[in-house]
Design a protein around this motif. Structure first.
Motif, PDB file in Angstrom:
ATOM      1  N   PHE A  12      10.539 -52.761   7.321  1.00 30.93           N
ATOM      2  CA  PHE A  12      10.076 -54.135   7.483  1.00 30.93           C
ATOM      3  C   PHE A  12      10.810 -54.829   8.626  1.00 30.93           C
ATOM      4  O   PHE A  12      10.228 -55.574   9.408  1.00 30.93           O
ATOM      5  CB  PHE A  12      10.287 -54.911   6.180  1.00 30.93           C
ATOM      6  CG  PHE A  12      10.093 -56.383   6.331  1.00 30.93           C
ATOM      7  CD1 PHE A  12       8.815 -56.926   6.317  1.00 30.93           C
ATOM      8  CD2 PHE A  12      11.181 -57.233   6.514  1.00 30.93           C
ATOM      9  CE1 PHE A  12       8.628 -58.285   6.467  1.00 30.93           C
ATOM     10  CE2 PHE A  12      10.995 -58.593   6.674  1.00 30.93           C
ATOM     11  CZ  PHE A  12       9.722 -59.122   6.651  1.00 30.93           C
ATOM     12  N   TRP A  13      12.095 -54.545   8.748  1.00 34.28           N
ATOM     13  CA  TRP A  13      12.935 -55.263   9.720  1.00 34.28           C
ATOM     14  C   TRP A  13      12.559 -54.952  11.154  1.00 34.28           C
ATOM     15  O   TRP A  13      12.808 -55.737  12.051  1.00 34.28           O
ATOM     16  CB  TRP A  13      14.410 -54.968   9.462  1.00 34.28           C
ATOM     17  CG  TRP A  13      14.730 -55.197   8.026  1.00 34.28           C
ATOM     18  CD1 TRP A  13      14.968 -54.239   7.075  1.00 34.28           C
ATOM     19  CD2 TRP A  13      14.762 -56.450   7.345  1.00 34.28           C
ATOM     20  NE1 TRP A  13      15.161 -54.820   5.859  1.00 34.28           N
ATOM     21  CE2 TRP A  13      15.053 -56.177   5.979  1.00 34.28           C
ATOM     22  CE3 TRP A  13      14.591 -57.777   7.746  1.00 34.28           C
ATOM     23  CZ2 TRP A  13      15.155 -57.187   5.035  1.00 34.28           C
ATOM     24  CZ3 TRP A  13      14.701 -58.782   6.794  1.00 34.28           C
ATOM     25  CH2 TRP A  13      14.980 -58.490   5.461  1.00 34.28           C
ATOM     26  N   LEU A  14      11.989 -53.785  11.352  1.00 33.60           N
ATOM     27  CA  LEU A  14      11.516 -53.438  12.688  1.00 33.60           C
ATOM     28  C   LEU A  14      10.072 -53.919  12.871  1.00 33.60           C
ATOM     29  O   LEU A  14       9.677 -54.377  13.949  1.00 33.60           O
ATOM     30  CB  LEU A  14      11.598 -51.915  12.881  1.00 33.60           C
ATOM     31  CG  LEU A  14      11.308 -51.422  14.300  1.00 33.60           C
ATOM     32  CD1 LEU A  14      12.261 -52.083  15.291  1.00 33.60           C
ATOM     33  CD2 LEU A  14      11.446 -49.909  14.374  1.00 33.60           C
ATOM     34  N   ALA A  15       9.307 -53.834  11.771  1.00 35.57           N
ATOM     35  CA  ALA A  15       7.898 -54.233  11.842  1.00 35.57           C
ATOM     36  C   ALA A  15       7.756 -55.730  12.118  1.00 35.57           C
ATOM     37  O   ALA A  15       6.815 -56.160  12.788  1.00 35.57           O
ATOM     38  CB  ALA A  15       7.185 -53.872  10.543  1.00 35.57           C
ATOM     39  N   LEU A  16       8.720 -56.516  11.632  1.00 37.04           N
ATOM     40  CA  LEU A  16       8.627 -57.968  11.789  1.00 37.04           C
ATOM     41  C   LEU A  16       8.622 -58.396  13.261  1.00 37.04           C
ATOM     42  O   LEU A  16       7.694 -59.085  13.699  1.00 37.04           O
ATOM     43  CB  LEU A  16       9.768 -58.645  11.013  1.00 37.04           C
ATOM     44  CG  LEU A  16       9.748 -60.166  10.974  1.00 37.04           C
ATOM     45  CD1 LEU A  16       8.532 -60.681  10.213  1.00 37.04           C
ATOM     46  CD2 LEU A  16      11.024 -60.705  10.319  1.00 37.04           C
TER      47      LEU A  16
ATOM     48  N   ALA B 178       2.166 -55.701  10.979  1.00 31.91           N
ATOM     49  CA  ALA B 178       3.260 -55.349  10.070  1.00 31.91           C
ATOM     50  C   ALA B 178       2.758 -54.388   9.000  1.00 31.91           C
ATOM     51  O   ALA B 178       3.383 -53.348   8.735  1.00 31.91           O
ATOM     52  CB  ALA B 178       3.831 -56.614   9.442  1.00 31.91           C
ATOM     53  N   ALA B 179       1.622 -54.715   8.405  1.00 29.93           N
ATOM     54  CA  ALA B 179       1.092 -53.888   7.317  1.00 29.93           C
ATOM     55  C   ALA B 179       0.845 -52.459   7.783  1.00 29.93           C
ATOM     56  O   ALA B 179       1.248 -51.494   7.127  1.00 29.93           O
ATOM     57  CB  ALA B 179      -0.193 -54.506   6.782  1.00 29.93           C
ATOM     58  N   VAL B 180       0.195 -52.331   8.945  1.00 30.54           N
ATOM     59  CA  VAL B 180      -0.138 -51.000   9.441  1.00 30.54           C
ATOM     60  C   VAL B 180       1.125 -50.219   9.814  1.00 30.54           C
ATOM     61  O   VAL B 180       1.278 -49.041   9.468  1.00 30.54           O
ATOM     62  CB  VAL B 180      -1.096 -51.098  10.653  1.00 30.54           C
ATOM     63  CG1 VAL B 180      -1.243 -49.754  11.333  1.00 30.54           C
ATOM     64  CG2 VAL B 180      -2.438 -51.639  10.204  1.00 30.54           C
ATOM     65  N   LEU B 181       2.059 -50.893  10.499  1.00 26.48           N
ATOM     66  CA  LEU B 181       3.288 -50.204  10.917  1.00 26.48           C
ATOM     67  C   LEU B 181       4.084 -49.738   9.700  1.00 26.48           C
ATOM     68  O   LEU B 181       4.629 -48.629   9.686  1.00 26.48           O
ATOM     69  CB  LEU B 181       4.147 -51.128  11.784  1.00 26.48           C
ATOM     70  CG  LEU B 181       3.632 -51.398  13.193  1.00 26.48           C
ATOM     71  CD1 LEU B 181       4.561 -52.362  13.919  1.00 26.48           C
ATOM     72  CD2 LEU B 181       3.507 -50.098  13.981  1.00 26.48           C
ATOM     73  N   ILE B 182       4.124 -50.569   8.674  1.00 29.73           N
ATOM     74  CA  ILE B 182       4.929 -50.224   7.503  1.00 29.73           C
ATOM     75  C   ILE B 182       4.272 -49.117   6.679  1.00 29.73           C
ATOM     76  O   ILE B 182       4.927 -48.147   6.289  1.00 29.73           O
ATOM     77  CB  ILE B 182       5.154 -51.479   6.619  1.00 29.73           C
ATOM     78  CG1 ILE B 182       6.081 -52.471   7.344  1.00 29.73           C
ATOM     79  CG2 ILE B 182       5.771 -51.091   5.282  1.00 29.73           C
ATOM     80  CD1 ILE B 182       6.154 -53.836   6.706  1.00 29.73           C
TER      81      ILE B 182
ATOM     82  N   ASN C 270      -2.392 -52.774   1.000  1.00 35.68           N
ATOM     83  CA  ASN C 270      -1.259 -53.172   0.161  1.00 35.68           C
ATOM     84  C   ASN C 270       0.042 -52.965   0.924  1.00 35.68           C
ATOM     85  O   ASN C 270       0.248 -51.926   1.545  1.00 35.68           O
ATOM     86  CB  ASN C 270      -1.237 -52.347  -1.120  1.00 35.68           C
ATOM     87  CG  ASN C 270      -2.388 -52.728  -2.015  1.00 35.68           C
ATOM     88  OD1 ASN C 270      -2.608 -53.910  -2.281  1.00 35.68           O
ATOM     89  ND2 ASN C 270      -3.152 -51.733  -2.453  1.00 35.68           N
ATOM     90  N   VAL C 271       0.894 -53.958   0.873  1.00 37.14           N
ATOM     91  CA  VAL C 271       2.133 -53.912   1.654  1.00 37.14           C
ATOM     92  C   VAL C 271       3.319 -53.887   0.693  1.00 37.14           C
ATOM     93  O   VAL C 271       3.375 -54.707  -0.230  1.00 37.14           O
ATOM     94  CB  VAL C 271       2.247 -55.154   2.563  1.00 37.14           C
ATOM     95  CG1 VAL C 271       3.430 -55.027   3.496  1.00 37.14           C
ATOM     96  CG2 VAL C 271       0.966 -55.368   3.342  1.00 37.14           C
ATOM     97  N   PRO C 272       4.252 -52.965   0.893  1.00 36.75           N
ATOM     98  CA  PRO C 272       5.440 -52.951   0.027  1.00 36.75           C
ATOM     99  C   PRO C 272       6.378 -54.108   0.377  1.00 36.75           C
ATOM    100  O   PRO C 272       6.362 -54.585   1.512  1.00 36.75           O
ATOM    101  CB  PRO C 272       6.089 -51.604   0.351  1.00 36.75           C
ATOM    102  CG  PRO C 272       5.671 -51.318   1.752  1.00 36.75           C
ATOM    103  CD  PRO C 272       4.287 -51.895   1.902  1.00 36.75           C
ATOM    104  N   PRO C 273       7.169 -54.565  -0.573  1.00 40.81           N
ATOM    105  CA  PRO C 273       8.107 -55.658  -0.268  1.00 40.81           C
ATOM    106  C   PRO C 273       9.214 -55.158   0.656  1.00 40.81           C
ATOM    107  O   PRO C 273       9.521 -53.965   0.667  1.00 40.81           O
ATOM    108  CB  PRO C 273       8.665 -56.028  -1.636  1.00 40.81           C
ATOM    109  CG  PRO C 273       8.508 -54.805  -2.458  1.00 40.81           C
ATOM    110  CD  PRO C 273       7.277 -54.118  -1.965  1.00 40.81           C
TER     111      PRO C 273
END
Ligand SMILES: Nc1ncnc2c1ncn2[C@@H]1O[C@H](COP(=O)(O)OP(=O)(O)OP(=O)(O)O)[C@@H](O)[C@H]1O
Ligand SMILES: [Mg+2]
Lengths: 271, 347
Positions: free
Chosen positions: B97-101, B86-90, B156-159
């Motif tokens: 986020f909704w696709l990364a999840l 998720a972190a890398v994709l985002i 670091n991951v954005p919300p």
């Protein structure tokens, strides 16, 4: 020409099967065939190789030599679970049930190969999986539980049940597989007279109403002689006789194989 | 009449929530969960979110260990795979986020498939060791594949955001977590009462008998590994988006053990049990934290001795609990329910 005709006549055919454990020849060139819709019994003294033959048919054991044909197809190289999917169901001498599950769940498991819903439909449940489960549950209730008279115990945990009932549950699970052929390994062992009679009646019902071919291993000669269309006799891994019950009853070799003691043999064979 | 279990009608019998009574309480409980964020303080909401992630991961592990009988000591690693995916994709590929999840779930599931392959050949302790190896291999990758994972510094991951609305507080994130928990529990609960779930249990109980009724052992073991890792991956992705950073330290071996403990304390082979187990294993240490802090304060005790003592208390609690109820919290719940089911005729 003859070969071709035989292939047609037999639904299940065993050709020259050899199986050994170390030096012990459990099966030594057994050939036989089961016709569609008949009740075919396999008898023989303890250790004759009866269970081994069934184990070869559904691939628990791999025969060293020989072929096993089901509906014209060689199944001797298939995986165990593939054989089940072809419509070969089985019960065991020492009951192979899921002891911690309820009777109903055990029977439901028998439907595994016929139900379709996978991980996605199953997890969503509503819709496809639900309809399928409901239809299957109805089938179990109306056809199987009713037939085998186990309404009272459907919610019981299997390992709490007496042995005789467990055998019946195992038969129920095999029926849920909608089998074309049913291999029964001593279904009446450890049962009293009444239970044995019930079991014989169930086997006949299944054979007649569902049209399922039955292969039966049984020590109770009364049952065997009563309900079988044909009987095959094994001794020391070899077939020593095959034919109608009344022919088997008077076969010299069979009588000799049965313990050697003539009196006992006569009484056991009911001759 | 609420007296025992006498149902003629099997359609009714197939329902999970079998009576109005149960539905009523469930509705009430759901209402409470929805009101809760408006009355709780941020700390309580932080803990609630953590419980939510634990529930998702634990339910997943229970499908594998409790239902299919395949013990895994690498569950945290799969959560890590999800978290990093998720972190890398985002951050790198600008995925929302909704696709990364779901992607995080899928990548973790693929990792689970690979790790699950030995399960056809090895069982029990040996499989344990294989999954343990997976744990350390993935940890190693998280630390040393610097170009992707940024090593120990992490990413670091954005919300997550809905339009311009950021899920950047405990309260806002809570609703996402709650939604995902309901999905995860609902899916598992349904799965285990249909064909695939039954096949899992059959493999656990008696794989020989499972095979004769036509269950392909290899296929279903792998399915179980994949689904379980999917859960872990989703939990990991949610978690890193919540705390807004992912580092290798978040997914240690210790966490794998904790997940396993949740499943065991809650009750192997019970979906509801892992919910209880996850709550217990997350909540009790927090409560002990608060308690021991307060005790140190008010009695002027030496914090050096007293604070570590809470670990001992927690450990003892688990042991005592397992001695008295080896079947887990799910069994206690069942008994409580049975009591009320027959009430007032229960004695
Ligand atoms: N897995 C095995 N390993 C070694 N020997 C075996 C194995 N299975 C069967 N045998 C041997 O093969 C022979 C045939 O066994 P089998 O179980 O087929 O007999 P059976 O005719 O079914 O006898 P029973 O009426 O007692 O059930 C026996 O001598 C048995 O000891
Ligand atoms: Mg036998």
């Amino acid at each position: 020409m003859k070969d071709h005709k035989e292939q047609e006549a037999y639904q299940l055919e065993v050709r020259d099967v050899h199986l050994s454990f170390g030096g012990l020849k459990a099966l030594n060139g057994v050939s036989t065939g089961v016709k569609r819709g008949e009740i075919f019994s396999i008898i023989g003294p303890n250790g004759a190789g009866k269970t081994c033959l069934l184990n070869c048919i559904n691939r628990f054991y791999r025969p060293e030599k020989g072929r096993i044909m089901f509906e014209g197809r060689d199944i001797s190289r298939l995986k165990v679970h593939k054989i089940a999917a072809l419509g070969v169901a089985r019960t065991f001498q020492n009951v192979e049930l899921f002891g911690h599950m309820t009777v109903l769940d055990n029977i439901r498991l028998g439907g595994h190969v016929h139900l379709k819903s996978g991980s996605i439909a199953g997890g969503i449940y509503f819709g496809k999986a639900r309809n399928e489960e409901m239809a299957f549950r109805r089938h179990i209730e109306e056809r199987i539980i009713d037939l085998l008279e186990i309404e009272q115990i459907r919610k019981k945990t299997v390992h709490t049940l007496p042995y005789g009932l467990q055998k019946r549950v195992e038969l129920a699970r095999a029926l849920a597989m909608k089998p074309k052929i049913l291999l029964l390994d001593e279904p009446a062992t450890g049962m009293n007279l009444e239970e044995t009679e019930d079991m014989a009646r169930f086997i006949l019902d299944i054979n007649e109403e569902w049209g399922v071919t039955i292969v039966l291993i049984e020590h109770d000669m009364g049952v065997v002689m009563d309900i079988s269309d044909r009987v095959c006799v094994l001794d020391f891994g070899q077939k020593i006789a095959e034919g109608k019950p009344r022919e088997i009853r008077h076969n010299e070799q069979v009588i000799k194989a049965y313990l050697g003691e003539e009196d006992l043999a006569y009484s056991r064979l009911g001759a | 009449m609420r007296c025992g279990d006498f149902k003629e009608n099997y359609i009714k019998d197939e329902e999970i929530f079998q009576s109005l009574f149960v539905k009523f309480w469930l509705g009430l409980f759901l209402a409470f969960l929805l009101i809760f964020p408006f009355i709780a303080n941020p700390y309580a909401l932080y803990v609630s979110n953590m419980i939510g992630f634990a529930v998702i991961a634990a339910v997943g592990l229970n499908l594998l260990t409790g239902f299919t009988g395949q013990i895994s000591l690498g569950h945290a690693a799969f959560a890590g795979v999800g978290g990093y995916t998720a972190a890398v994709l985002i951050t790198r590929f600008d995925f929302s986020f909704w696709l990364a999840l779901p992607c995080a779930g899928v990548v973790a599931a693929l990792a689970g498939l690979v790790i699950g392959i030995p399960s056809l050949r090895v069982k029990g302790l040996y499989l344990c060791i294989a999954t343990l190896a997976a744990q350390f291999i993935f940890e190693f990758i998280f630390i040393h594949w610097e170009s992707i994972t940024h090593g120990v510094r992490g990413i670091n991951v954005p919300p997550p955001r809905i339009g311009s609305f950021l899920l950047n507080t405990e309260k806002r994130f809570y609703f996402l977590t709650l939604f995902m928990v309901i999905l995860a529990v609902g899916y598992a609960r349904n799965l285990v009462r249909t064909r695939v779930g039954r096949a899992f249990v059959a493999i656990r109980d008696r794989d020989l008998a499972a095979e004769i009724i036509g269950i392909n052992l290899f296929r279903y073991k792998l399915t179980s590994f994949a689904i379980s890792s999917f859960y872990a991956g989703v939990a990991g992705a949610l978690w890193v988006s919540f705390i807004r950073i992912v580092t290798p330290e978040h997914f240690p071996f210790h966490l794998s053990i904790q997940y396993l403990a949740m499943v065991i304390v809650g009750g192997l082979g019970s979906v509801l049990g892992s919910v209880f187990g996850a709550i217990f294993m997350t909540l009790v240490p927090e409560i002990l934290n608060v308690l021991s802090g307060a005790l140190v304060e008010s009695f002027k005790l030496s914090s050096q001795v007293f604070i570590p003592l809470k670990e001992v208390v927690f450990g003892s609690l688990i042991v005592v609990f397992l001695i008295f109820e080896p079947l887990g919290l799910a069994e206690i719940w069942r008994r409580v329910k049975a009591f009320f089911l027959l009430w007032p005729f229960s004695y």
